[in-house]
Design a protein around this motif. Structure first.
Motif, PDB file in Angstrom:
ATOM      1  N   MET A 240      61.427 132.713  68.586  1.00 44.42           N
ATOM      2  CA  MET A 240      61.213 131.735  67.420  1.00 44.42           C
ATOM      3  C   MET A 240      61.831 131.246  66.624  1.00 44.42           C
ATOM      4  SD  MET A 240      57.555 132.782  65.968  1.00 44.42           S
ATOM      5  CE  MET A 240      57.851 134.530  65.348  1.00 44.42           C
ATOM      6  N   ALA A 241      63.415 131.863  67.161  1.00 44.72           N
ATOM      7  CA  ALA A 241      64.131 130.657  66.427  1.00 44.72           C
ATOM      8  C   ALA A 241      64.552 129.593  67.524  1.00 44.72           C
ATOM      9  CB  ALA A 241      65.428 131.991  66.146  1.00 44.72           C
ATOM     10  N   LYS A 244      62.686 126.128  67.564  1.00 46.19           N
ATOM     11  CA  LYS A 244      62.377 125.679  66.350  1.00 46.19           C
ATOM     12  C   LYS A 244      63.030 124.376  67.018  1.00 46.19           C
ATOM     13  CE  LYS A 244      61.732 129.021  62.891  1.00 46.19           C
ATOM     14  NZ  LYS A 244      62.270 129.788  61.400  1.00 46.19           N
ATOM     15  N   ILE A 247      60.429 121.637  68.774  1.00 46.19           N
ATOM     16  CA  ILE A 247      60.299 120.648  67.481  1.00 46.19           C
ATOM     17  C   ILE A 247      60.180 120.144  66.514  1.00 46.19           C
ATOM     18  CG2 ILE A 247      58.352 121.977  66.164  1.00 46.19           C
ATOM     19  CD1 ILE A 247      57.129 122.726  68.619  1.00 46.19           C
ATOM     20  N   ALA A 248      61.891 120.725  65.916  1.00 44.73           N
ATOM     21  CA  ALA A 248      62.701 119.830  64.588  1.00 44.73           C
ATOM     22  C   ALA A 248      62.717 118.573  65.912  1.00 44.73           C
ATOM     23  CB  ALA A 248      63.567 120.124  64.547  1.00 44.73           C
ATOM     24  N   VAL A 291      66.080 122.049  61.889  1.00 41.38           N
ATOM     25  CA  VAL A 291      65.221 123.379  62.420  1.00 41.38           C
ATOM     26  C   VAL A 291      65.653 124.585  61.623  1.00 41.38           C
ATOM     27  CG1 VAL A 291      66.436 124.595  63.864  1.00 41.38           C
ATOM     28  CG2 VAL A 291      67.318 122.639  64.471  1.00 41.38           C
ATOM     29  N   ILE A 294      61.837 124.442  60.051  1.00 43.21           N
ATOM     30  CA  ILE A 294      60.662 124.267  60.732  1.00 43.21           C
ATOM     31  C   ILE A 294      59.856 125.978  60.668  1.00 43.21           C
ATOM     32  CG2 ILE A 294      59.523 124.660  62.759  1.00 43.21           C
ATOM     33  CD1 ILE A 294      60.387 121.770  62.093  1.00 43.21           C
ATOM     34  N   ASP A 296      58.361 129.965  60.931  1.00 48.90           N
ATOM     35  CA  ASP A 296      57.866 130.560  61.931  1.00 48.90           C
ATOM     36  C   ASP A 296      56.258 130.293  61.984  1.00 48.90           C
ATOM     37  OD1 ASP A 296      59.710 131.936  61.915  1.00 48.90           O
ATOM     38  OD2 ASP A 296      60.010 133.905  61.250  1.00 48.90           O
ATOM     39  N   ILE A 299      55.385 128.099  64.799  1.00 46.73           N
ATOM     40  CA  ILE A 299      56.073 128.229  66.211  1.00 46.73           C
ATOM     41  C   ILE A 299      54.799 129.334  67.002  1.00 46.73           C
ATOM     42  CG2 ILE A 299      57.910 129.082  67.525  1.00 46.73           C
ATOM     43  CD1 ILE A 299      58.683 126.458  66.404  1.00 46.73           C
TER      44      ILE A 299
END
Length: 344
Positions: A240-241, A244, A247-248, A291, A294, A296, A299
């Motif tokens: 998930m990291a 990010k 998404i950012a 980042v 965002i 978890d 995500i």
């Protein structure tokens, strides 16, 4: 629900190992192979290059940017690839955003819904090949008689007879009016950021389009193809990291301060405060902080990450939410095979 392999668009260099990914998808029972474009690699060429080694996979674009080509040029690509693939091509298109359209293609972004309707109509005229192609709309007039015209434009039909007169057209759409129009005039929808939690909101917009006079499809035969990262792992936090930054970028940096259609999606999903904060950080050059902001939970809502049991459960949720195809962004052939085995 069907499985598709999403190759996306290239980064700074062409990807490696793609041929092995495509071969694994073909052998493992995946339904489709899709490519994309932004302002680097195009969508058609990689699809033709890697698609040539396939015999069964549907081959689609998600998405071709309409402003990068005239409607008849898009139709020529579709006609050609449909012949070369033996009738397996899916034309996915979208309007992109004003920064790309005006900054990269040097074209006006205004009236995206009207432009989309004209493009779809012209493409369908070309593929139907029933009469010379004409268009009275203001955005893509055919024949052209405006400023600079020499007055010799002639309506034409394609030289090549299309293999199929009605190639499936899927549209990328984000806002309520665009999604409703997609349900009205297209054969499928390619949402950029989809989540089962907001499916009821999208269903309302889609139903508006299905109810319009002359709508091509109903909910029963309309396709929804959502791109999602799916990964079977015992280390979900690590995965998930890694998701990010993307998404950012879309939430905060893929658009202007006052007009970012991707950011608007997150606002509609209930993340308005987060979206504002991420955009402020991103546009201020504080990308690492953007980042880190965002959560978890976002995500987890947008992607399918976890052990085998969680993956199976979440895939079922996406199917129940109306998704007919998940386009999976995968990087290893073994991942393709493992996912196919798990979900078979």
């Amino acid at each position: 629900m069907k499985l598709g392999l999403q190759l996306g668009y290239w980064g700074a260099q062409p990807p490696t190992g793609t041929a092995e990914l495509v071969a694994a998808a073909e052998e493992s029972g995946f339904d489709a192979l899709f490519t994309a474009e932004a302002w680097g690699s195009d969508a058609f060429t990689p699809l033709a290059w890697w698609g040539r080694e396939t015999e069964r996979l549907r081959l689609g674009t998600s998405i071709v940017q309409m402003s990068g080509r005239t409607p008849t040029s898009i139709a020529m690509h579709a006609l050609t690839l449909d012949h070369l693939s033996g009738g397996r091509f899916v034309l996915g298109m979208g309007v992109s955003g004003p920064q790309v359209v005006e900054g990269w293609y040097g074209a006006p972004f205004a009236k995206p819904l009207a432009r989309t309707r004209e493009v779809v109509d012209v493409v369908r005229q070309v593929l139907a090949r029933e009469a010379p192609v004409t268009n009275d709309g203001p955005h893509y007039p055919l024949p052209y008689t405006g400023e600079g015209s020499v007055g010799l434009g002639k309506p034409l039909k394609p030289i090549v007879h299309p293999l199929r007169s009605d190639v499936p057209i899927w549209l990328g759409a984000e806002g309520p009016k665009n999604v409703a129009q997609t349900a009205e005039i297209a054969d499928g929808w390619i949402p950029l950021f989809y989540s089962p939690s907001v499916a009821p909101m999208y269903a309302e917009w889609l139903d508006e389009g299905f109810a319009r006079d002359g709508a091509r499809r109903t909910r029963e035969d309309f396709e929804i193809a959502a791109t999602v990262h799916l990964e079977i792992t015992d280390e979900p936090q690590r995965v998930m990291a890694g998701l990010k930054p993307s998404i950012a970028l879309y939430m905060g940096g893929m658009g202007a301060k006052g007009q970012n259609f991707h950011k608007d999606v997150f606002t509609r999903m209930g993340y308005a405060e987060l979206a504002d904060r991420v955009q402020d950080l991103y546009l201020a050059g504080r990308k690492e902080e953007a980042v880190a902001a965002i959560p978890d939970e976002l995500i987890d809502a947008l992607h399918i990450v976890g052990d085998e049991a969680k993956v199976r459960d979440k895939v079922a949720e996406w199917e129940d939410a109306g998704v007919t195809t998940v386009l999976l962004s995968l990087t290893e052939a073994d991942q393709v095979r493992r996912i196919a085995d798990l979900l078979a």
